[in-house]
Structure formats: structure tokens, C-alpha cells
Design an enzyme around this catalytic site. Structure first.
Site, PDB file in Angstrom:
ATOM      1  N   LYS A 100      -5.216   4.108  -3.719  1.00 11.56           N
ATOM      2  CA  LYS A 100      -5.351   2.805  -3.059  1.00 11.56           C
ATOM      3  C   LYS A 100      -6.747   2.246  -3.300  1.00 11.56           C
ATOM      4  O   LYS A 100      -7.683   3.014  -3.526  1.00 11.56           O
ATOM      5  CB  LYS A 100      -5.152   2.973  -1.549  1.00 11.56           C
ATOM      6  CG  LYS A 100      -3.726   3.229  -1.121  1.00 11.56           C
ATOM      7  CD  LYS A 100      -3.618   3.309   0.388  1.00 11.56           C
ATOM      8  CE  LYS A 100      -2.192   3.581   0.854  1.00 11.56           C
ATOM      9  NZ  LYS A 100      -1.257   2.492   0.573  1.00 11.56           N
TER      10      LYS A 100
ATOM     11  N   ARG B  29       8.542   8.035   1.950  1.00  5.58           N
ATOM     12  CA  ARG B  29       9.976   8.247   1.754  1.00  5.58           C
ATOM     13  C   ARG B  29      10.262   9.635   1.172  1.00  5.58           C
ATOM     14  O   ARG B  29      11.329  10.184   1.380  1.00  5.58           O
ATOM     15  CB  ARG B  29      10.532   7.117   0.866  1.00  5.58           C
ATOM     16  CG  ARG B  29       9.911   7.059  -0.492  1.00  5.58           C
ATOM     17  CD  ARG B  29      10.119   5.706  -1.172  1.00  5.58           C
ATOM     18  NE  ARG B  29       9.308   4.644  -0.565  1.00  5.58           N
ATOM     19  CZ  ARG B  29       9.351   3.371  -0.937  1.00  5.58           C
ATOM     20  NH1 ARG B  29      10.185   2.990  -1.892  1.00  5.58           N
ATOM     21  NH2 ARG B  29       8.605   2.466  -0.350  1.00  5.58           N
TER      22      ARG B  29
HETATM   23  N1  BES Z   1       1.272   4.085   4.150  1.00 11.49           N
HETATM   24  C1  BES Z   1       1.619   3.071   3.239  1.00 11.49           C
HETATM   25  C2  BES Z   1       2.155   1.802   3.899  1.00 11.49           C
HETATM   26  C3  BES Z   1       1.213   1.044   4.777  1.00 11.49           C
HETATM   27  C4  BES Z   1       0.461   0.014   4.255  1.00 11.49           C
HETATM   28  C5  BES Z   1       1.121   1.309   6.117  1.00 11.49           C
HETATM   29  C6  BES Z   1      -0.377  -0.707   5.069  1.00 11.49           C
HETATM   30  C7  BES Z   1       0.274   0.598   6.934  1.00 11.49           C
HETATM   31  C8  BES Z   1      -0.477  -0.413   6.410  1.00 11.49           C
HETATM   32  C9  BES Z   1       2.695   3.575   2.270  1.00 11.49           C
HETATM   33  O1  BES Z   1       2.697   4.914   1.996  1.00 11.49           O
HETATM   34  C10 BES Z   1       2.523   2.841   0.973  1.00 11.49           C
HETATM   35  O2  BES Z   1       1.511   3.022   0.361  1.00 11.49           O
HETATM   36  N2  BES Z   1       3.512   2.052   0.613  1.00 11.49           N
HETATM   37  C11 BES Z   1       3.502   1.311  -0.583  1.00 11.49           C
HETATM   38  C12 BES Z   1       4.886   1.379  -1.174  1.00 11.49           C
HETATM   39  C13 BES Z   1       4.971   0.880  -2.583  1.00 11.49           C
HETATM   40  C14 BES Z   1       4.222   1.792  -3.534  1.00 11.49           C
HETATM   41  C15 BES Z   1       6.418   0.781  -2.968  1.00 11.49           C
HETATM   42  C16 BES Z   1       3.125  -0.133  -0.269  1.00 11.49           C
HETATM   43  O3  BES Z   1       3.555  -0.660   0.753  1.00 11.49           O
HETATM   44  O4  BES Z   1       2.375  -0.726  -1.045  1.00 11.49           O
HETATM   45 ZN    ZN Z   2       1.371   5.427   0.367  1.00 10.59          ZN
END
Ligand code: BES
Ligand code: ZN
Ligand code: ZN
Length: 501
Positions: free
Chosen positions: A280, A354
Site C-alpha cells: 500500500k 477474502r
Molecule cells: N484492508 C483493506 C480494505 C480497507 C481499505 C479497509 C481502507 C479500510 C480502509 C483490504 O485488505 C484491501 O486492501 N482491499 C483492497 C482490495 C482490492 C485489492 C481488490 C482495496 O480495497 O483496495
Molecule cells: Zn489488503
């Protein structure tokens, strides 16, 4: 803050601050507020006529009593328009009153039950909402501060009613509200705390201690146990971290129910989500300490079940790991298997929630769950869609979804249904495995996340709660302060407490 209920006359209650209330448009206060007004020589009426006491939500002027009654001061909390008044307003007004009490450094606060008189609300429910709003609104996370600026601990909140029969009902409601709100606040403590404290091992030990105290059974699987069972999807996420992964299983057996239904609760427990190799951006990454908000909610709900005497059998399955980019980490393009036996092509290692939920959902079915609820901070896209106002609910059983939305509303948590169209499955088509863990383009990510999870729920009725929007607030919002909210504890508890036809 201790909550007590007293059957007494308002004017006799010794306290630093006595909270009464008024609706917008009232010229001469009646009921409890009227009685206090009379004892104070009509000062509330005077201030209402001058507009200083307006009855508007958020208006809460403090009046010194000059010893005309036992309380040192009186706050007249605005209830807003009477046509808009409901239990959630009771929570908000109670939070405002507690914040005002903190501001004026009151130690002992007494209050009437907002809405239980002229408001026409059920006294028990209104008292539960009052206790919830007071405890949630007064919450502060100070664990790591060696010096607290402007701190003021309220010692006691006394809820007062003159009618002994009503006071009994108020007591029942207040005690329930106190138990639920304390569980929410404990979940908030876990979520607000940093990931160098809240590791998978810490959370597993915390759950074990809670289970012992609450009389639940608890089993903790370590990496070797999970390997033997075939939980390769969860273990794949854990590979990039030096913290060992855990899977916690908590079981609650209802005392008297003859029902064979077993609710499976699954909470995402990523104690830190760096994104893994699909790392990230650094800006805001610290918030990813909250990626275990689903797990924290499930643990605290389990602790509540025996206390509230809930008549449902419940199994919790809580997968816990970090998602880090260490040398052994999972890589984009890797293919991993799962407890379900399905093979997954990893597109992004940041779609890790997931992958750990997949094995947890399958395991909950193996343990005998007949109905599934998973709760997870799953997608940033869900936050884009709903802001910080509502969480998403997605599932394969419309009545389950509808009942849950109703329970959410009654508890003060908002859930908005998003679709689970079969067409989204196409997005996850893989050339090399059974399916991909996400798309490259991020389209409809909350629904795509859910369609992925659906592969692991078999034929069971299931709802998925995406709490990424609401788990952590950047601003104070009604009775919730900045930071972790403990979302899910109130709604799921309410759902489990309700007898659905
Ligand atoms: N933990 C994150 C989602 C999240 C983002 C929670 C912001 C709280 C605040 C999750 O694991 C994630 O990174 N999701 C990705 C999914 C994508 C790669 C399909 C996302 O939302 O960008
Ligand atoms: Zn994630
Ligand atoms: Zn995550």
C-alpha cells in the site's frame, strides 16, 4: 463511569450536574423538566422564552441552581423536533450531555431518561439507549498517554425516575445498554491500539481469557494445526510476516434452546495490512492497524452472549494474521489452495481479507454452523460508495439480509444492501486456477469481494458485512468519537437477541 438507577424525586438528587431535556417549540416545560423549572423559580421557562434554551439537538446550556435543589447545576439538553425523535436521538443527546459534564468537570451526573416521558418511547429501550449513548459518547482512548490533558473521569451516572414500576424497567434496560456499550468500547480499545501490541498471538490470548471468564469453549489453532487441516489460503497470507498466524474458535451453547440452528460468526483479523508485496502507499498506512475490527467485534460479541442470556447457539471462527511483504511473502501470480479445495490465483496480495475468510468460512461449516455472518474491513471501494455513514450488507438470503438491516437500525448501526449478481463471478475468471482473488481494475470491489466469499459458504444462508466505511472515523460523529467505532457489536448482538419468525 458506573451507572446506577434511583427511584427518587429529581430535586432531591445530590450531584454535580442534573440533565433534563426539552423539545424544539416547547414554551413551558412540563413533566420532569417542568418540576425542576418550578423548583428553580421558572428560570428554564425564562431562558426558553429568551431563546438560550432552544431545544435544538446539540443545544445544552448549563444553569447554576444556587442550592435551590440538591444538584449543583442543571443542563437542559435539546431533543430536537419531537417528530424526528427516536432511540438513536436518545443515544446522541446522552452523548452530548456526558461530553458537557466532562467539560464542566462534573464527577457525579444525574439524568432523566430522554424520551421515556413525553417522547413516548418504551422506558426500557430508552434507558438502554441512554446508557449506550453515555458510554459510547464518553469514550476516549488514553492507554498510551502518560499524561491526559483536560481529562475528567465521570465517576457515576445516576438515572432517575419517580415511578417505582418504571424505574424497574429502566434498570433492566440500562444494565443491558451498559453491557453492550462496554463490549463496544473494549472492541474500540483493541482496534485503536497499535499493531505492535495487538499481534495475532495477543488477540488469541485475549480471546482465550475472555472465553474463560465468560464460560465459552475456546480452541486456538497454530500454524502447524492449520497446515495439517489444509488452511493454505490463510497460511499463504501469513508467509510474509514474522508473527505467527492463529485461528481462534469460540463456542457458545445456549442454555435452554431446543433449536438446532448454529450461527457461525467470522471476523477478519488482519492485525496489520501493509498490502503484502502489492504494498500500500505509505500515506495513511497506519490506519491498517484497524484491519482486525471484524475480529475484535466477533470476540466481544461472544463475551456478551452468556451475560445477555442469548438463546442461540453460536460458533465464532476468527482468522488472525498480519499481511506483510517479508522475504517469504506470497507474490502476485502465485496459486494457492484452500481448505475448500479450490485453487486461487493471486492477482493482488492486498486482497488478503477474502483469503483468510475463505478458510474460516469453510471451517465454520465443518464445525456445524447452519447460518453464517462474516464481518470484515474488506474493501476501500465500499468506503468510496458509502462514506463513513453506513456499512454494506451483501448475502444470498433476502430475509436474512432484511432482518439484519432491521436489527442494525434498532441498534443504531446503518447497513445498506449491495448486490451479489452472478455476473460478477465472470470478473474473477482465471486462465490458470479456479478463480482469481480480485480483478485488476477494482470495479464493484465490495460485490466482487462478496462473490469471492460466496464460493466458500456452500448452501448455507449467509450475509457478509463490509465495515471498511464505518470501522474507523476521522471525525466525531453524533455519539461516536474519532477513531475506532466497534461497529458490528451492537447490530449483530441485536440480531442474535431478536426472535425472528
Ligand atoms: N484492508 C483493506 C480494505 C480497507 C481499505 C479497509 C481502507 C479500510 C480502509 C483490504 O485488505 C484491501 O486492501 N482491499 C483492497 C482490495 C482490492 C485489492 C481488490 C482495496 O480495497 O483496495
Ligand atoms: Zn489488503
Ligand atoms: Zn485488509
Amino acid at each position: 463511569m458506573k451507572i446506577k438507577v434511583k427511584c427518587a424525586s429529581l430535586t432531591d438528587i445530590e450531584c454535580d450536574l442534573l440533565v433534563v431535556n426539552e423539545f424544539v417549540g416547547v414554551k413551558h416545560p412540563g413533566g420532569a423538566t417542568g418540576a425542576v423549572d418550578k423548583a428553580l423559580g421558572g428560570i428554564i421557562t425564562e431562558l426558553t422564552l429568551s431563546g438560550e434554551v432552544s431545544g435544538k439537538l446539540g443545544n445544552i446550556p448549563v444553569i447554576h441552581t444556587r442550592k435551590k435543589i440538591a444538584a449543583a447545576s442543571v443542563a437542559v439538553a435539546g431533543l430536537g423536533e419531537s417528530k424526528d425523535f427516536d432511540l438513536d436521538k436518545v443515544r446522541t443527546v446522552s452523548a452530548y450531555a456526558i461530553r458537557k459534564a466532562k467539560e464542566i468537570k462534573a464527577k457525579t451526573v444525574a439524568t432523566i431518561v430522554h424520551g421515556a416521558g413525553i417522547g413516548g418511547l418504551d422506558p426500557k429501550e430508552a434507558a438502554a439507549a441512554l446508557a449506550e449513548g453515555s458510554l459510547l459518547g464518553g469514550y476516549q482512548f488514553n492507554e498510551f498517554k502518560t499524561k491526559i490533558e483536560n481529562g475528567n473521569e465521570i465517576k457515576e451516572l445516576i438515572i432517575v425516575d419517580y415511578d417505582p414500576k418504571k424505574a424497574k424497567e429502566i434498570e433492566k434496560g440500562a444494565m443491558r445498554g451498559e453491557m453492550v456499550a462496554s463490549a463496544v468500547n473494549r472492541a474500540r480499545d483493541l482496534i485503536n491500539a497499535p499493531s505492535n501490541k495487538i499481534t495475532p498471538t495477543f488477540l488469541a490470548n485475549y480471546a482465550k481469557k475472555l472465553a474463560t471468564e465468560a464460560g465459552l469453549t475456546c480452541e486456538i489453532l497454530d500454524c502447524a494445526d492449520m497446515k495439517k487441516l489444509g488452511m493454505h489460503s490463510l497460511l499463504a497470507v501469513a508467509k510474509g510476516s514474522s508473527e505467527p498466524a492463529k485461528m481462534v474458535i469460540l463456542k457458545f451453547k445456549a442454555k435452554t434452546t431446543k433449536k438446532t440452528e448454529v450461527v457461525g460468526l467470522i471476523g477478519k483479523g488482519i492485525t496489520f495490512d501493509a498490502g503484502g508485496i502489492s504494498i500500500k502507499p505509505s500515506k495513511g498506512m497506519g490506519e491498517m492497524k484497524t484491519d482486525m475490527a471484524g475480529a475484535a467485534a466477533v470476540i466481544e460479541i461472544m463475551g456478551l452472549l452468556p451475560k445477555l442470556g442469548i438463546e442461540k447457539n453460536v460458533i465464532a471462527v476468527i482468522p488472525l494474521t498480519e499481511n506483510m511483504p517479508g522475504g517469504g511473502a506470497l507474490k502476485p501470480g502465485d496459486i494457492v489452495s484452500s481448505l475448500e479445495g479450490k485453487n486461487i490465483e493471486v492477482i493482488s496480495t492486498d486482497a488478503e481479507g477474502r483469503m483468510i475468510l475463505a478458510d474460516a468460512l469453510t471451517y465454520a461449516r465443518k464445525l456445524g454452523a447452519t447460518k453464517l455472518i462474516d464481518i470484515a474491513t474488506l474493501t476501500g471501494g465500499c468506503r468510496t460508495a458509502l462514506g463513513d455513514v453506513a456499512s454494506a450488507v451483501i448475502g444470498n438470503d433476502q430475509k436474512f439480509i432484511d432482518d439484519f438491516i432491521v436489527a442494525g437500525k434498532a441498534s443504531g448501526e446503518k447497513y445498506w444492501q449491495l448486490p451479489l449478481y452472478e455476473e460478477y463471478k465472470e470478473y474473477l475468471k482465471s486462465d490458470v486456477a479456479d478463480f482469481k482473488n480480485c480483478t485488476e481494475n477494482g470495479k464493484a470491489s465490495p460485490s466482487v469481494g462478496a462473490i469471492y466469499l460466496k464460493e466458500f459458504v456452500g448452501d448455507l444462508p449467509w450475509i457478509h458485512l463490509d465495515i471498511a466505511p464505518t470501522a474507523y472515523l476521522e471525525r466525531e460523529f453524533n455519539y461516536l468519537s474519532k477513531g475506532a467505532t466497534g461497529v458490528g457489536v451492537r447490530a449483530i448482538t441485536k440480531y442474535l437477541m431478536t426472535r425472528w419468525l
